[in-house]
Design an enzyme around this catalytic site. Sequence first.
Site, PDB file in Angstrom:
ATOM      1  CD  GLU A 136      -2.805   0.738   2.588  1.00 33.66           C
ATOM      2  OE1 GLU A 136      -3.472   1.722   2.911  1.00 33.66           O
ATOM      3  OE2 GLU A 136      -2.718  -0.303   3.270  1.00 33.66           O
ATOM      4  NE  ARG A 160       2.548  -8.467  10.450  1.00 36.01           N
ATOM      5  CZ  ARG A 160       2.588  -7.305   9.806  1.00 36.01           C
ATOM      6  NH1 ARG A 160       3.500  -6.413  10.092  1.00 36.01           N
ATOM      7  NH2 ARG A 160       1.717  -7.014   8.905  1.00 36.01           N
ATOM      8  CE  LYS A 218       2.898   0.088   4.937  1.00 38.56           C
ATOM      9  NZ  LYS A 218       2.392  -0.025   3.567  1.00 38.56           N
TER      10      LYS A 218
HETATM   11  P1  ATP Z   1       2.474  -2.353   8.191  1.00 34.85           P
HETATM   12  O1  ATP Z   1       1.690  -3.231   9.104  1.00 34.85           O
HETATM   13  O2  ATP Z   1       3.910  -2.238   8.528  1.00 34.85           O
HETATM   14  O3  ATP Z   1       1.848  -1.026   7.975  1.00 34.85           O
HETATM   15  P2  ATP Z   1       1.263  -3.463   5.895  1.00 34.85           P
HETATM   16  O4  ATP Z   1       1.001  -4.906   5.947  1.00 34.85           O
HETATM   17  O5  ATP Z   1       0.128  -2.551   6.107  1.00 34.85           O
HETATM   18  O6  ATP Z   1       2.495  -3.117   6.826  1.00 34.85           O
HETATM   19  P3  ATP Z   1       1.526  -3.390   3.083  1.00 34.85           P
HETATM   20  O7  ATP Z   1       2.031  -2.281   2.245  1.00 34.85           O
HETATM   21  O8  ATP Z   1       0.096  -3.727   3.012  1.00 34.85           O
HETATM   22  O9  ATP Z   1       1.949  -3.044   4.562  1.00 34.85           O
HETATM   23  O10 ATP Z   1       2.416  -4.683   2.864  1.00 34.85           O
HETATM   24  C1  ATP Z   1       2.824  -5.179   1.629  1.00 34.85           C
HETATM   25  C2  ATP Z   1       3.189  -6.627   1.810  1.00 34.85           C
HETATM   26  O11 ATP Z   1       4.234  -6.766   2.763  1.00 34.85           O
HETATM   27  C3  ATP Z   1       2.020  -7.428   2.307  1.00 34.85           C
HETATM   28  O12 ATP Z   1       1.930  -8.626   1.567  1.00 34.85           O
HETATM   29  C4  ATP Z   1       2.358  -7.703   3.748  1.00 34.85           C
HETATM   30  O13 ATP Z   1       1.825  -8.917   4.163  1.00 34.85           O
HETATM   31  C5  ATP Z   1       3.870  -7.724   3.734  1.00 34.85           C
HETATM   32  N1  ATP Z   1       4.415  -7.345   5.037  1.00 34.85           N
HETATM   33  C6  ATP Z   1       4.152  -6.222   5.734  1.00 34.85           C
HETATM   34  N2  ATP Z   1       4.787  -6.237   6.925  1.00 34.85           N
HETATM   35  C7  ATP Z   1       5.478  -7.399   6.981  1.00 34.85           C
HETATM   36  C8  ATP Z   1       6.340  -8.008   7.958  1.00 34.85           C
HETATM   37  N3  ATP Z   1       6.626  -7.416   9.126  1.00 34.85           N
HETATM   38  N4  ATP Z   1       6.869  -9.211   7.664  1.00 34.85           N
HETATM   39  C9  ATP Z   1       6.596  -9.812   6.496  1.00 34.85           C
HETATM   40  N5  ATP Z   1       5.814  -9.302   5.544  1.00 34.85           N
HETATM   41  C10 ATP Z   1       5.252  -8.108   5.766  1.00 34.85           C
HETATM   42 MG    MG Z   2      -1.628  -3.226   4.677  1.00 31.20          MG
END
Ligand code: ATP
Ligand code: MG
Length: 563
Positions: free
Chosen positions: A39, A266, A276
């Site tokens: 995102e 994760r 984020k």
């Molecule tokens: P955050 O929780 O840090 O805001 P998010 O999941 O909202 O992260 P996205 O931009 O939606 O962020 O993530 C893109 C991809 O990265 C998704 O497939 C998500 O599952 C993966 N991802 C995000 N954080 C992690 C993590 N800590 N470990 C492994 N994969 C991750």
């Molecule tokens: Mg997300």
Amino acid sequence: MATTPEAPEREATDFIREIARADVESGRHPRVVTRFPPEPNGYLHIGHAKSICLNFGIGQEIPGSCTNLRFDDTNPVKEDMEYVESIKEDVQWLGFSWAGEPRHASDYFDQIHAWALELIGKGLAYVCDLTAEEMRASRGTLTAAGENSPYRDRTVEENLDLFERMRLGEFPDGTRTLRAKIDMASSNINLRDPVLYRIKKVPHDRTGDKWCIYPTYDMAHGYSDAIEGITHSICTLEFEAHRPLYDWLISNVSAPCHPRQIEFARLNLTYTVMSKRKLLELVEGGLVDGWDDPRMPTISGLRRRGFSPQGLRSFCGKIGVTKYNSLTDVGVLEHAVREDLNKTCPRFMGVLRPLKVVLTNWPEGELEEIEAANNPEDPAAGSRTLRFGRELWIEQEDFMENPPPKYFRLGPGREVRLRYAYNVRCDEVVKDDEGRVVELRCTCDMASRHSGPKKGSAVIHWLNAADAVPVEVRLYDRLFTLEDTGTVPDGRDYREFINPDSLEILKGARAEPVVLGLAPGARFQFERMGYFCIDTKHSVPGAPVINRTVTLKDTWAKVQAKQ
Ligand code: ATP
Ligand code: MG
């Protein structure tokens, strides 16, 4: 003599790679298509690197396969082009490339809308007039079923009409939603008539004013996967309970394929926040020097700190991919990076906290040229010429006035070896008015040029004072003092645990002149002091700012050896 063939690099494997490979071997899929779906509402962090290495790794390793980069830009409020550009840069810097052009969930809004109409037509979705608050109240709990919405039994015609008028902008934000009609008594809360579309009268970066209704994550995500022909939709464990909804949405429309969602744990790191939202708060609150502050766990921060792409990839390989949430010691990351930098970095000499040494028996004005290997373990790294003279700099911590036992460096009357050069003995300690040691007067053992250190005396680094250039060195420590920043004690805020000593700036450091010729971003070792790089943000020609990436001391290796 028999030669042993070099062991082939072991192919990375984990349960997801095994599923993907098996699906190709069995002919279920001719090739694998994965995607990385960020995102664009922040910079990528080391957790994303885990997901990138997994998704793009599979796309690279399985013949004929590929990986899409898809911006999940369904929320027009929080997104920004700066983030889009940074995400592309970070993925490429890690060493990966996506198939074709980057894609956007917003490219699929027409198709997703068409599938919404298909669901309505089948009696599987309805327009609901409950407010967000009322919807929450009627959703039930983990133990109690929810209540049906009073709008649940609207006719197909009424729903089609209302949904079209939502699209045309006839109703204010938040007054109506489109919901799936599944089961308000389901034990899985995600199946209790989840919202599929919301009214949001906000223009979108890419679709402009075309839409004032936007699909929710669940609605957009699986459909985007299906449109792109994704075979394995890999996501983190929080989405496990969404999988039945993912499958329900795809199987109830005329989608061209049905991707398989697979979840993995994760990455969480000790002393590190990994969300984020929190990282944005640190940036906006001015608590760090931007998204790329070298203390941030962002890919851009780690890059600026001097971490290498190979080091990050090797870290992701080491931690593996499992179904169990855990907390990884940040030492594992440092260990992986140190291992890579050890192989690739030239060695130079830098003195972080200088102490003057005068060799009283060395002729005034005389300089000796000394050839030093840039990397004793790698002849290809070449060598450089150092000059040795009467006045030198050594590290303050390499001298102690009252040394304890087992301190093998310099002290009054003691001898130490200066790397590549001579043994010297400290005869006299010069102090200033406040009693601080400002100079050591030493004797150089002229016969020791090609001997080793004396027994019981250490080898230390040094700089010729006439040649050394002043540099600013920045030392970093963990940004937080709390080991598990994911579980901050009740009533406390994670920002209360910011480490006040996470950045130390050394203005008076000195280095070999060679560092002046290094490009911003160049990585190297200062012998005995750690791995460093030229800061890309604050360095100016002739006045480099040097970041310490990691120390040489490997606490993790020690922990491992003990286990
Ligand atoms: P955050 O929780 O840090 O805001 P998010 O999941 O909202 O992260 P996205 O931009 O939606 O962020 O993530 C893109 C991809 O990265 C998704 O497939 C998500 O599952 C993966 N991802 C995000 N954080 C992690 C993590 N800590 N470990 C492994 N994969 C991750
Ligand atoms: Mg997300």
